[in-house]
Design an enzyme around this catalytic site. Structure first.
Site, PDB file in Angstrom:
ATOM      1  NE  ARG A   1      -4.265  -1.445   0.076  1.00 49.88           N
ATOM      2  CZ  ARG A   1      -4.433  -2.525  -0.685  1.00 49.88           C
ATOM      3  NH1 ARG A   1      -3.448  -2.904  -1.499  1.00 49.88           N
ATOM      4  NH2 ARG A   1      -5.551  -3.215  -0.644  1.00 49.88           N
TER       5      ARG A   1
ATOM      6  CD  GLU B   1      -2.836   3.159  -5.531  1.00 47.83           C
ATOM      7  OE1 GLU B   1      -3.886   2.470  -5.701  1.00 47.83           O
ATOM      8  OE2 GLU B   1      -1.749   2.631  -5.257  1.00 47.83           O
TER       9      GLU B   1
ATOM     10  CG  HIS C   1      -2.932  -0.790  -7.098  1.00 46.11           C
ATOM     11  ND1 HIS C   1      -3.327  -0.182  -5.932  1.00 46.11           N
ATOM     12  CD2 HIS C   1      -2.875  -2.113  -6.825  1.00 46.11           C
ATOM     13  CE1 HIS C   1      -3.521  -1.103  -4.990  1.00 46.11           C
ATOM     14  NE2 HIS C   1      -3.250  -2.280  -5.517  1.00 46.11           N
TER      15      HIS C   1
END
Length: 315
Positions: free
Chosen positions: A228, A257, A276
């Site tokens: 993360r 994000e 991601h």
């Protein structure tokens, strides 16, 4: 438990093969609670199936609808309202994406070691036959956390002959391996050429990879984050890239994000950034379905579930 009159609250997504589940469990009923769907005030459901796209801020309004089991269709569970889950059983899709994420991490480690794509040429170089390439053989890779993803990374790194150290609370399940278990992050990073972050995001791990920890790393270390973004202090990362303490950061996760336009992480040549996507694989959605379907069968049979989340720990 039986499969009589079990209702599943869910956001209708096509990768959960509802008809297949209904065929296997005829008395299981799916109730669509997608955003925008008008909900019956008498709505009740024993199981709440949380999709990766669900806004976790909406979850509390469903928890008083008789929900006993919450299953989130992601590996990470940060963002769940743990303080409101009470006696609910909580599971996640742990392991569904471990292999593709591990492959991504190993790819980043190899690309840094072999200077790819920097070593590709499009014109005659100054020198043929010479390049400052490194090797994984004899290098030290530190795995921060040793859950399913970092375990898969370790499996793929062992044949390269590198030293693998993992920071973990216990040594269970490690017999017969050459992995060194260390108790603290500080010890783990001190001699590492590559540091891979595989920790869950909790209050304790927020910005745990900070300026102090980076300065304890071997000078010129390569930092890989597949966990993360908020685990890393990005301001400290910039400073340590500037000083050369960190030579490269390979990041599949950042904060926030998506990043805002013009953010320094987009353009810094020392940063290898992806959006991601390390989890992506051809069978990922099938894996999500299969994990939930398998757990549903266990739930209806009164058996222990896979991917249990410790509500107190937050992962």
């Amino acid at each position: 438990m039986s499969d009589n009159n079990v209702s599943i609250l869910w956001e209708a997504v096509n990768y959960i093969r509802v008809e297949e589940i209904k065929k296997a469990f005829p008395n299981v009923n799916f109730i669509d609670v997608s955003p925008g769907v008008e909900l019956d005030q008498e709505l009740r459901g024993e199981i709440f199936l949380v999709t990766p796209t669900r806004d976790t801020a909406e979850l509390p309004k469903f928890l008083d609808k008789g929900v006993k089991w919450v299953h989130i269709m992601t590996h990470g569970v940060d963002g769940l309202p743990f303080e409101m889950l009470g006696d609910c059983v909580v599971t996640c899709s742990r392991g569904a994406s471990s292999v593709p994420i591990a492959e991504w991490a190993v790819t980043m480690i190899l690309s840094h070691t072999k200077k790819i794509p920097e070593s590709w040429i499009s014109e005659e170089p100054e020198n043929w036959f010479l390049a400052p390439l490194e090797t994984l053989s004899g290098a030290t890779v530190a795995l921060l956390g040793f859950g399913s993803i970092n375990q898969e990374i370790a499996k793929r790194l062992e044949p390269f002959g590198c030293r693998i150290v993992a920071v973990r609370n216990n040594k269970s399940g490690l017999s017969g391996t050459n992995i060194e278990i260390l108790p603290t992050l500080e010890e783990g990073v001190s001699e590492a050429d590559h540091v891979v972050i595989g920790l869950p995001l909790t209050e304790e791990t927020h910005h745990i990879v900070n300026d102090r920890l980076m300065k304890l790393m071997k000078p010129g270390a390569h930092l890989v984050n597949i966990a993360r973004g908020d685990i890393v202090d990005q301001e400290a990362l910039f400073e340590n890239l500037e000083s050369g303490q960190i030579s490269r950061a390979s990041l599949d996760v950042v904060s926030p994000e998506p990043l805002p336009e013009g953010h320094w992480l987009y353009t810094d040549p020392r940063v290898k950034l992806s959006a991601h996507i390390s989890w992506a694989s051809p069978d990922f959605l099938d894996q999500l379905h299969d994990l939930f379907s398998s757990n549903l069968k266990k739930w209806l049979s009164g058996l222990p579930l896979d991917g249990l989340v410790d509500i107190k720990k937050g992962y």
